[in-house]
Design an enzyme around this catalytic site. Structure first.
Site, PDB file in Angstrom:
ATOM      1  N   SER A 171       0.828  -1.204   0.000  1.00  0.00           N
ATOM      2  CA  SER A 171       0.000   0.000   0.000  1.00  0.00           C
ATOM      3  C   SER A 171       0.869   1.263   0.000  1.00  0.00           C
ATOM      4  O   SER A 171       1.661   1.466  -0.918  1.00  0.00           O
ATOM      5  CB  SER A 171      -0.947  -0.041   1.198  1.00  0.00           C
ATOM      6  OG  SER A 171      -1.962   0.935   1.089  1.00  0.00           O
ATOM      7  N   GLU A 265      -9.523  -4.109  -6.447  1.00  0.00           N
ATOM      8  CA  GLU A 265      -9.160  -2.964  -5.593  1.00  0.00           C
ATOM      9  C   GLU A 265      -8.940  -1.706  -6.434  1.00  0.00           C
ATOM     10  O   GLU A 265      -8.541  -1.761  -7.601  1.00  0.00           O
ATOM     11  CB  GLU A 265      -7.932  -3.282  -4.760  1.00  0.00           C
ATOM     12  CG  GLU A 265      -6.625  -3.365  -5.518  1.00  0.00           C
ATOM     13  CD  GLU A 265      -5.439  -3.367  -4.568  1.00  0.00           C
ATOM     14  OE1 GLU A 265      -5.295  -2.389  -3.824  1.00  0.00           O
ATOM     15  OE2 GLU A 265      -4.679  -4.356  -4.568  1.00  0.00           O
ATOM     16  N   HIS A 295      -7.663  -5.254  -0.650  1.00  0.00           N
ATOM     17  CA  HIS A 295      -6.421  -4.490  -0.709  1.00  0.00           C
ATOM     18  C   HIS A 295      -5.465  -4.939   0.407  1.00  0.00           C
ATOM     19  O   HIS A 295      -5.862  -5.107   1.558  1.00  0.00           O
ATOM     20  CB  HIS A 295      -6.739  -3.004  -0.557  1.00  0.00           C
ATOM     21  CG  HIS A 295      -5.549  -2.148  -0.338  1.00  0.00           C
ATOM     22  ND1 HIS A 295      -4.600  -1.924  -1.315  1.00  0.00           N
ATOM     23  CD2 HIS A 295      -5.119  -1.462   0.768  1.00  0.00           C
ATOM     24  CE1 HIS A 295      -3.661  -1.135  -0.831  1.00  0.00           C
ATOM     25  NE2 HIS A 295      -3.943  -0.849   0.431  1.00  0.00           N
TER      26      HIS A 295
END
Length: 331
Positions: A171, A265, A295
Site C-alpha cells: 500500500s 481494488e 487491498h
C-alpha cells in the site's frame, strides 16, 4: 483474462477458480464494516494520531510471530526492526529485504506489520529490515520518503551491497518502495536489486482511479480517504506535483519489479500504469492480479492461503534477485 482499463496490457488472474473461505469472509467483513466506516470518518490531522494509536495498540495484543528473532535499531526521528529467521547464520551482507509498511501514510508501523515481515523473513531465509518511517501529521509524504532513504543509506553504510538489497512494501509502503528507489537514483546512490510492490499506491493523483470500474468495486478503500491524505500530505497551495507520483518519473535504470494486486481494488490501476511504464523503459516487471482478495490482503492476514501463496512468490523473486547479483559478481 483480466484487462487493464485502457486494454493496453492483458494480465492473467493468478487464482481464477479458487478463492478460499477465509478470503471470502475477509472481503465480506471489509465491505460491511471497514469501507463504510472509512466513508463516514472525517479524516483530519488531529484525528490521525488517535486512529493510529488505536490500531497500533490493538496490534500489540497479538502474539509475537514465531520462528524469528528481532533487534530494534533507532535512527534520527524513527526506528527500525531487524527480523531474522530464528537461528539463521546468514548476515545482512548476504542479502536483506528492506520492508516499508502500509497504512495510508498515517497509520501502522512495526507492530501492525510484524507478522508479514516475519513471514517474508522465514520464507526467504534472510533478514528483513522493517522501517517505521515518520508519517502524517508529523511529516509530509516526502518526509516519509526521506526516512526510508536514510534507512537505505544505513544499510549501505553497514556494508550491505545495493545488489543484495530488495525493497518491498504494501500500500503506502509500496509507494515508499518505488519513491525511495527513485530518490536514491537521483541522489547518485546505487539502486537496490529489486522492488516488490504489494497493492502499492503509485499515483497520488486519483483521476485515473475515479474513472476505473474498481472505484465502485473496492471493498476496503474509500477513494475519498486517499484523496484527503494526498491533500494533507502532498499538495501545496492546492497543487499536486506530478513528480511526487512514482509512475510519472523516468524509470530507466530501475531494477526489476514484482507487483501484486487484488483484482477489484481501486489501487489496481496504479500497478497497471507502473507495469506499462516500466516495460516502456525496458525494465523487467511482473504484474500479478489476484481474484477475490481485498487491498493488501497478504499484509492484513499473512496466513490466508492466498497470502501464503503470494508471499511465496515474493520470496522466490527476492531470492532470484539476490542470487543473480551474486552470480554477476563472481562472473
Amino acid at each position: 483474462m483480466a484487462k487493464t482499463h485502457d486494454d493496453q496490457v492483458q494480465t492473467p488472474v493468478v487464482n481464477p477458480d479458487n478463492v478460499s473461505v477465509y478470503a471470502r469472509t475477509l472481503e465480506a467483513v471489509s465491505r460491511a464494516t471497514i469501507r463504510p466506516a472509512g466513508e463516514l470518518m472525517t479524516l483530519t490531522e488531529g484525528a490521525m494520531p488517535i486512529v493510529s494509536g488505536v490500531i497500533n495498540g490493538l496490534a500489540r495484543l497479538r502474539p509475537a510471530p514465531r520462528g524469528v528473532e528481532r533487534e530494534e535499531v533507532r535512527l534520527k526521528g524513527f526506528r527500525m526492526e531487524i527480523v531474522r529467521p530464528a537461528g539463521a547464520r546468514s548476515s545482512m551482507t548476504d542479502g536483506v529485504v528492506m520492508y516499508m509498511h502500509g497504512g495510508g501514510f498515517f497509520l501502522c508501523g512495526l507492530d501492525t506489520h510484524r507478522p508479514v515481515v516475519a513471514a517474508i523473513a522465514r520464507r526467504t531465509g534472510m533478514p528483513v529490515v522493517s522501517v517505521e518511517y515518520r508519517q502524517l501529521p508529523a511529516t509530509d509524504i516526502a518526509g516519509s520518503v526521506t526516512d526510508c532513504l536514510t534507512a537505505y543509506q544505513w544499510l549501505l553504510s553497514h556494508g550491505v551491497p545495493a545488489a543484495r538489497i530488495v525493497f518491498a512494501g504494501d500500500s503506502a509502503g509500496g509507494y515508499m518502495t518505488f519513491a525511495t528507489a527513485l530518490r536514491a537514483r537521483d541522489a547518485g546512490l546505487p539502486v537496490p536489486a529489486g522492488l516488490v510492490g504489494l497493492c502499492p499506491a503509485l499515483d497520488l493523483d486519483c483521476t485515473e482511479k475515479r474513472a476505473h470500474p474498481n472505484y465502485h468495486r473496492d471493498s476496503l478503500i474509500p477513494l475519498s480517504a486517499l484523496e484527503t491524505v494526498v491533500k494533507l500530505g502532498a499538495e501545496v497551495n492546492g497543487r499536486l506535483d506530478p513528480q511526487l507520483s512514482p509512475v510519472n518519473n523516468p524509470l530507466a535504470g530501475m531494477p526489476p519489479a514484482l507487483l501484486i494486486v487484488a483484482e477489484d481494488e481501486v489501487l489496481r490501476r496504479d500497478s497497471e500504469i507502473m507495469a506499462q511504464r516500466l516495460a516502456q523503459a525496458g525494465v523487467p516487471a511482473t504484474l500479478e492480479i489476484w481474484r477475490g482478495q481485498v487491498h493488501a490482503f497478504m499484509a492484513i492476514f499473512p496466513n490466508m492461503p492466498e497470502s501464503r501463496a503470494a508471499l511465496a512468490h515474493v520470496a522466490q523473486f527476492v531470492r532470484a534477485r539476490i542470487e543473480s547479483a551474486q552470480i554477476a559478481r563472481t562472473a
